[in-house]
Write a protein that holds these residues in place. Structure first.
Motif, PDB file in Angstrom:
ATOM      1  N   ILE A  60       0.842  -1.201   0.000  1.00 58.87           N
ATOM      2  CA  ILE A  60       0.000   0.000   0.000  1.00 58.87           C
ATOM      3  C   ILE A  60       0.875   1.250   0.000  1.00 58.87           C
ATOM      4  CG2 ILE A  60      -1.640   1.351   1.381  1.00 58.87           C
ATOM      5  CD1 ILE A  60      -2.876  -1.377   2.210  1.00 58.87           C
ATOM      6  N   ALA A  61       1.915   1.248   0.828  1.00 61.16           N
ATOM      7  CA  ALA A  61       2.826   2.399   0.885  1.00 61.16           C
ATOM      8  C   ALA A  61       3.506   2.623  -0.457  1.00 61.16           C
ATOM      9  CB  ALA A  61       3.866   2.190   1.984  1.00 61.16           C
ATOM     10  N   SER A  62       3.917   1.544  -1.131  1.00 64.21           N
ATOM     11  CA  SER A  62       4.584   1.716  -2.430  1.00 64.21           C
ATOM     12  C   SER A  62       3.619   2.259  -3.480  1.00 64.21           C
ATOM     13  CB  SER A  62       5.210   0.410  -2.902  1.00 64.21           C
ATOM     14  OG  SER A  62       4.231  -0.514  -3.329  1.00 64.21           O
ATOM     15  N   LEU A  63       2.376   1.860  -3.422  1.00 63.14           N
ATOM     16  CA  LEU A  63       1.384   2.394  -4.371  1.00 63.14           C
ATOM     17  C   LEU A  63       1.120   3.874  -4.123  1.00 63.14           C
ATOM     18  CD1 LEU A  63      -1.151  -0.580  -4.453  1.00 63.14           C
ATOM     19  CD2 LEU A  63       0.371   0.158  -6.306  1.00 63.14           C
ATOM     20  N   ARG A  64       1.123   4.267  -2.865  1.00 60.96           N
ATOM     21  CA  ARG A  64       0.909   5.683  -2.545  1.00 60.96           C
ATOM     22  C   ARG A  64       2.072   6.537  -3.015  1.00 60.96           C
ATOM     23  NH1 ARG A  64      -1.777   7.392   2.692  1.00 60.96           N
ATOM     24  NH2 ARG A  64      -3.738   7.601   1.604  1.00 60.96           N
ATOM     25  N   GLU A  65       3.294   5.989  -2.997  1.00 60.34           N
ATOM     26  CA  GLU A  65       4.478   6.712  -3.419  1.00 60.34           C
ATOM     27  C   GLU A  65       4.480   6.960  -4.923  1.00 60.34           C
ATOM     28  OE1 GLU A  65       7.841   4.478  -2.085  1.00 60.34           O
ATOM     29  OE2 GLU A  65       7.460   4.935   0.024  1.00 60.34           O
ATOM     30  N   THR A  66       3.852   6.074  -5.693  1.00 56.92           N
ATOM     31  CA  THR A  66       3.857   6.223  -7.145  1.00 56.92           C
ATOM     32  C   THR A  66       2.806   7.205  -7.653  1.00 56.92           C
ATOM     33  OG1 THR A  66       2.358   4.324  -7.442  1.00 56.92           O
ATOM     34  CG2 THR A  66       4.738   3.877  -7.488  1.00 56.92           C
ATOM     35  N   ARG A  67       1.964   7.701  -6.774  1.00 57.24           N
ATOM     36  CA  ARG A  67       0.938   8.668  -7.178  1.00 57.24           C
ATOM     37  C   ARG A  67       1.511  10.004  -7.476  1.00 57.24           C
ATOM     38  NH1 ARG A  67      -4.469   7.958  -3.651  1.00 57.24           N
ATOM     39  NH2 ARG A  67      -5.323   6.356  -4.941  1.00 57.24           N
TER      40      ARG A  67
END
Length: 67
Positions: A60-67
């Motif tokens: 989840i954290a990695s997906l938020r970083e790619t936004r």
């Protein structure tokens, strides 16, 4: 709240939340209960217990970083 937040569980006692929340996750040991769940988690981690919780959190954290 049911659409804004995700739910993460690991067993049969999480069944009502898997059914209620729109974003649900289970750690690998939930796989043993999936046949008995009316609504299974939408995503199941590859790791069990605490490692599974950490795996989902990291993803989840990695997906938020790619936004």
């Amino acid at each position: 709240a049911l659409h804004r937040y995700a739910y993460l569980g690991d067993s049969l006692n999480d069944a009502s939340c898997f059914a209620a929340f729109s974003s649900t996750f289970g750690v690998a040991n939930v796989a043993a209960y999936v046949p008995r769940l009316v609504v299974p988690p939408r995503f199941v981690a590859s790791k069990e217990m605490g490692a599974g919780f950490a795996e989902i959190g990291a993803r989840i954290a990695s997906l938020r970083e790619t936004r």
